[in-house]
Design a protein around this motif. Sequence first.
Motif, mmCIF file in Angstrom:
data_model
loop_
_atom_site.group_PDB
_atom_site.id
_atom_site.type_symbol
_atom_site.label_atom_id
_atom_site.label_comp_id
_atom_site.label_asym_id
_atom_site.label_seq_id
_atom_site.Cartn_x
_atom_site.Cartn_y
_atom_site.Cartn_z
ATOM 1 N N PRO A 1 7.115 -1.082 6.503
ATOM 2 C CA PRO A 1 8.053 -2.148 6.136
ATOM 3 C C PRO A 1 8.106 -3.287 7.152
ATOM 4 O O PRO A 1 8.328 -4.448 6.774
ATOM 5 C CB PRO A 1 9.399 -1.423 6.047
ATOM 6 C CG PRO A 1 9.064 0.018 5.893
ATOM 7 C CD PRO A 1 7.784 0.213 6.650
ATOM 8 N N GLU A 2 7.908 -2.968 8.440
ATOM 9 C CA GLU A 2 7.957 -4.020 9.454
ATOM 10 C C GLU A 2 6.800 -5.004 9.269
ATOM 11 O O GLU A 2 6.973 -6.227 9.388
ATOM 12 C CB GLU A 2 7.924 -3.404 10.860
ATOM 13 C CG GLU A 2 9.239 -2.778 11.307
ATOM 14 C CD GLU A 2 9.588 -1.515 10.547
ATOM 15 O OE1 GLU A 2 8.659 -0.763 10.157
ATOM 16 O OE2 GLU A 2 10.797 -1.269 10.325
ATOM 17 N N HIS A 3 5.617 -4.469 8.988
ATOM 18 C CA HIS A 3 4.482 -5.362 8.746
ATOM 19 C C HIS A 3 4.691 -6.169 7.473
ATOM 20 O O HIS A 3 4.348 -7.356 7.410
ATOM 21 C CB HIS A 3 3.187 -4.555 8.650
ATOM 22 C CG HIS A 3 1.965 -5.417 8.591
ATOM 23 N ND1 HIS A 3 0.969 -5.235 7.649
ATOM 24 C CD2 HIS A 3 1.575 -6.489 9.336
ATOM 25 C CE1 HIS A 3 0.023 -6.140 7.825
ATOM 26 N NE2 HIS A 3 0.365 -6.913 8.848
ATOM 27 N N ARG B 1 13.664 1.177 2.810
ATOM 28 C CA ARG B 1 13.390 0.159 3.835
ATOM 29 C C ARG B 1 12.608 -1.007 3.252
ATOM 30 O O ARG B 1 12.837 -2.170 3.610
ATOM 31 C CB ARG B 1 12.639 0.795 5.002
ATOM 32 C CG ARG B 1 13.503 1.801 5.785
ATOM 33 C CD ARG B 1 12.658 2.666 6.692
ATOM 34 N NE ARG B 1 11.919 1.896 7.686
ATOM 35 C CZ ARG B 1 10.801 2.305 8.274
ATOM 36 N NH1 ARG B 1 10.291 3.480 7.953
ATOM 37 N NH2 ARG B 1 10.205 1.551 9.176
ATOM 38 N N ILE B 2 11.677 -0.730 2.343
ATOM 39 C CA ILE B 2 10.954 -1.815 1.674
ATOM 40 C C ILE B 2 11.921 -2.627 0.833
ATOM 41 O O ILE B 2 11.853 -3.871 0.789
ATOM 42 C CB ILE B 2 9.824 -1.228 0.807
ATOM 43 C CG1 ILE B 2 8.747 -0.600 1.692
ATOM 44 C CG2 ILE B 2 9.206 -2.299 -0.094
ATOM 45 C CD1 ILE B 2 7.715 0.211 0.932
ATOM 46 N N ILE C 1 5.656 -11.478 4.868
ATOM 47 C CA ILE C 1 6.480 -12.342 4.019
ATOM 48 C C ILE C 1 7.001 -13.531 4.812
ATOM 49 O O ILE C 1 6.970 -14.684 4.341
ATOM 50 C CB ILE C 1 7.639 -11.534 3.395
ATOM 51 C CG1 ILE C 1 7.089 -10.503 2.410
ATOM 52 C CG2 ILE C 1 8.629 -12.462 2.700
ATOM 53 C CD1 ILE C 1 8.143 -9.583 1.819
ATOM 54 N N THR C 2 7.471 -13.279 6.018
ATOM 55 C CA THR C 2 7.970 -14.368 6.871
ATOM 56 C C THR C 2 6.874 -15.382 7.155
ATOM 57 O O THR C 2 7.094 -16.602 7.114
ATOM 58 C CB THR C 2 8.520 -13.785 8.185
ATOM 59 O OG1 THR C 2 9.576 -12.851 7.887
ATOM 60 C CG2 THR C 2 9.052 -14.883 9.081
ATOM 61 N N GLU C 3 5.687 -14.879 7.422
ATOM 62 C CA GLU C 3 4.531 -15.737 7.679
ATOM 63 C C GLU C 3 4.193 -16.589 6.457
ATOM 64 O O GLU C 3 3.949 -17.798 6.561
ATOM 65 C CB GLU C 3 3.355 -14.837 8.063
ATOM 66 C CG GLU C 3 2.102 -15.527 8.507
ATOM 67 C CD GLU C 3 1.036 -14.498 8.879
ATOM 68 O OE1 GLU C 3 0.287 -14.071 7.965
ATOM 69 O OE2 GLU C 3 0.974 -14.097 10.059
ATOM 70 N N ASP C 4 4.181 -15.980 5.291
ATOM 71 C CA ASP C 4 3.852 -16.700 4.069
ATOM 72 C C ASP C 4 4.897 -17.765 3.746
ATOM 73 O O ASP C 4 4.562 -18.856 3.264
ATOM 74 C CB ASP C 4 3.712 -15.730 2.895
ATOM 75 C CG ASP C 4 2.389 -14.981 2.914
ATOM 76 O OD1 ASP C 4 1.487 -15.402 3.676
ATOM 77 O OD2 ASP C 4 2.245 -13.989 2.185
ATOM 78 N N LEU C 5 6.153 -17.455 3.977
ATOM 79 C CA LEU C 5 7.200 -18.454 3.751
ATOM 80 C C LEU C 5 6.986 -19.666 4.651
ATOM 81 O O LEU C 5 7.137 -20.823 4.218
ATOM 82 C CB LEU C 5 8.584 -17.841 4.015
ATOM 83 C CG LEU C 5 9.101 -16.878 2.939
ATOM 84 C CD1 LEU C 5 10.323 -16.132 3.451
ATOM 85 C CD2 LEU C 5 9.445 -17.648 1.666
ATOM 86 N N ALA C 6 6.600 -19.432 5.892
ATOM 87 C CA ALA C 6 6.359 -20.537 6.823
ATOM 88 C C ALA C 6 5.162 -21.381 6.385
ATOM 89 O O ALA C 6 5.115 -22.588 6.648
ATOM 90 C CB ALA C 6 6.126 -19.978 8.226
ATOM 91 N N VAL D 1 -0.628 -4.783 3.121
ATOM 92 C CA VAL D 1 0.298 -4.364 4.168
ATOM 93 C C VAL D 1 -0.254 -3.118 4.860
ATOM 94 O O VAL D 1 -0.838 -2.241 4.216
ATOM 95 C CB VAL D 1 1.684 -4.064 3.569
ATOM 96 C CG1 VAL D 1 2.697 -3.731 4.675
ATOM 97 C CG2 VAL D 1 2.175 -5.244 2.731
ATOM 98 N N ASP D 2 -0.067 -3.040 6.170
ATOM 99 C CA ASP D 2 -0.505 -1.868 6.917
ATOM 100 C C ASP D 2 0.210 -0.607 6.431
ATOM 101 O O ASP D 2 1.319 -0.673 5.871
ATOM 102 C CB ASP D 2 -0.212 -2.037 8.411
ATOM 103 C CG ASP D 2 -1.088 -3.103 9.064
ATOM 104 O OD1 ASP D 2 -2.102 -3.493 8.455
ATOM 105 O OD2 ASP D 2 -0.735 -3.553 10.177
ATOM 106 N N VAL D 3 -0.419 0.540 6.693
ATOM 107 C CA VAL D 3 0.214 1.825 6.395
ATOM 108 C C VAL D 3 0.330 2.635 7.670
ATOM 109 O O VAL D 3 -0.411 2.423 8.636
ATOM 110 C CB VAL D 3 -0.578 2.624 5.335
ATOM 111 C CG1 VAL D 3 -0.601 1.891 4.007
ATOM 112 C CG2 VAL D 3 -1.995 2.935 5.812
ATOM 113 N N ASP D 4 1.249 3.572 7.656
ATOM 114 C CA ASP D 4 1.375 4.515 8.759
ATOM 115 C C ASP D 4 0.129 5.387 8.787
ATOM 116 O O ASP D 4 -0.273 5.948 7.757
ATOM 117 C CB ASP D 4 2.617 5.383 8.552
ATOM 118 C CG ASP D 4 2.792 6.411 9.647
ATOM 119 O OD1 ASP D 4 2.214 7.518 9.506
ATOM 120 O OD2 ASP D 4 3.478 6.115 10.636
ATOM 121 N N PRO D 5 -0.541 5.525 9.945
ATOM 122 C CA PRO D 5 -1.799 6.286 9.993
ATOM 123 C C PRO D 5 -1.650 7.743 9.579
ATOM 124 O O PRO D 5 -2.599 8.338 9.057
ATOM 125 C CB PRO D 5 -2.223 6.178 11.468
ATOM 126 C CG PRO D 5 -1.484 5.012 12.013
ATOM 127 C CD PRO D 5 -0.191 4.936 11.251
#
Length: 476
Positions: A206-208, A243-244, A213-218, A195-199
């Motif tokens: 959490p958005e990434h 948020r996570i 997760i949504t992508e993997d479910l699909a 998962v990406d991190v805040d730079p």
Amino acid sequence: MTPEQFRAHGRKVVDWIADYLASVEEHPVRAQVSPGEVRAALPAHPPEHGEPFDAVLADLDRVVLPGITHWQHPSFFAYFPANASGPAMLGDLLSSGLGVQGMLWATSPACTELETVVVDWLAELLDLPSRFRTDERGGGVIQDSASGAAVVALLAARQRAGEGRHRVYVSSQTHSSLEKAARVTGIGAENVRVVDVDPGSLAMDPEHLDRLITEDLAWGFVPTLVCATIGTTSTTAVDPVPRIGEVCRDHGVWLHVDAAYAGVAAVCPEFRWCNDGVAEYADSYVTDPHKWLLTNFDCSVLWLGDRAPMVEALSILPEYLRNAASSSGEVIDYRDWQVPLGRRFRALKLWSVIRWYGAEGLRAHIRRCGDLADRFADLVAADPRFDLDPHHPFGLVCFRPRWPGASQAESDAATTELMERLNDSGELYLSHTRARGHVVLRFAVGSPATEARHIDAAWQRIAAEYDAVMAERKDR
């Protein structure tokens, strides 16, 4: 060895340890031996006849001690601490003396029941949720390390998730033990999603995470476990657990919180912000008293909100382990809470530490280390030759020397050279990481022997060595 011989030699061993701790500052922090030097100083073959124990102690001084890197040294700043306090060592000695194998309640009831009390005490000291208590659906267990705890948590998460192609979610800052846990459990490193991190903060995005997760479910995968970290190894970044946790709850994914280093800071009320979101969302949580809570290695505590998936995943009951107490369902058998069958009586040392120091003493240790880290950070911030990572909420300070006119590759090489020269000096010991594209130095304060004078001396040595490296670079 008779009890009387043990008594005589044991006194010598305790005296040796006490003398070592009293004089540890006189040794170079990092071992000064070359590869193979210790082995070459030892006989190639085992003795045919027994030797007096005094000979063992003599070789301890002659051969072993020169090859020791002194983790208890007040100028050891390289890694998160591995405290070995007096009460912890005595508790470990008692454990060794009893020689208990605590795989089942029946094999030593006190071994199991003392552990349940101690992990519940620690949960209370850290203000963890009541569902983590062993007298509720969850419970705590002492593991060998946070790495071992990660394997157990992942096995429990996989059990709850059911069959399918499992996925695990980490960030680039998550400890490597999670990838290893995926390998060990058969999920495979190829199914670990980063998962990406805040730079800026290096905290998980959490958005990434939600998109992955949504992508993997699909795609037909089974999202199985997300690891959020409170105090990453590199820089002590803190992932946004609330948020996570919301993302995990929305998708029904197990949330494992790795607070191996920083979690024990929550003995202090002013540090309890670090566990925000744990009570509401965490399925499992781990922290290591053997890092920052004065308890010598190994002592890592894993809590679960519901122990049933873990027990289902790990319980195997051959006939030779069957007994009336286990069959009654009234006892905990910790063999079902870990990968190995056998287990040591680790609870004795944590019990000894908590009783010796009390909550007040533990808080004083954490606060003192935090104050010393702040002292070092102030020294770095006041010096224009160095850049300070402003995020240092616990006992770790990350910083980077400035090398005017150098490319990034040259700057990283010079920083590494500076660190190696400092470590070779034997006066202090630092480590490094890579953060935001740069090599940075890590200065971790945690030893109970460290005082303000050690912080000041370390900074003076760092600044002087920087000047020396800079002068040499100008002459090249």
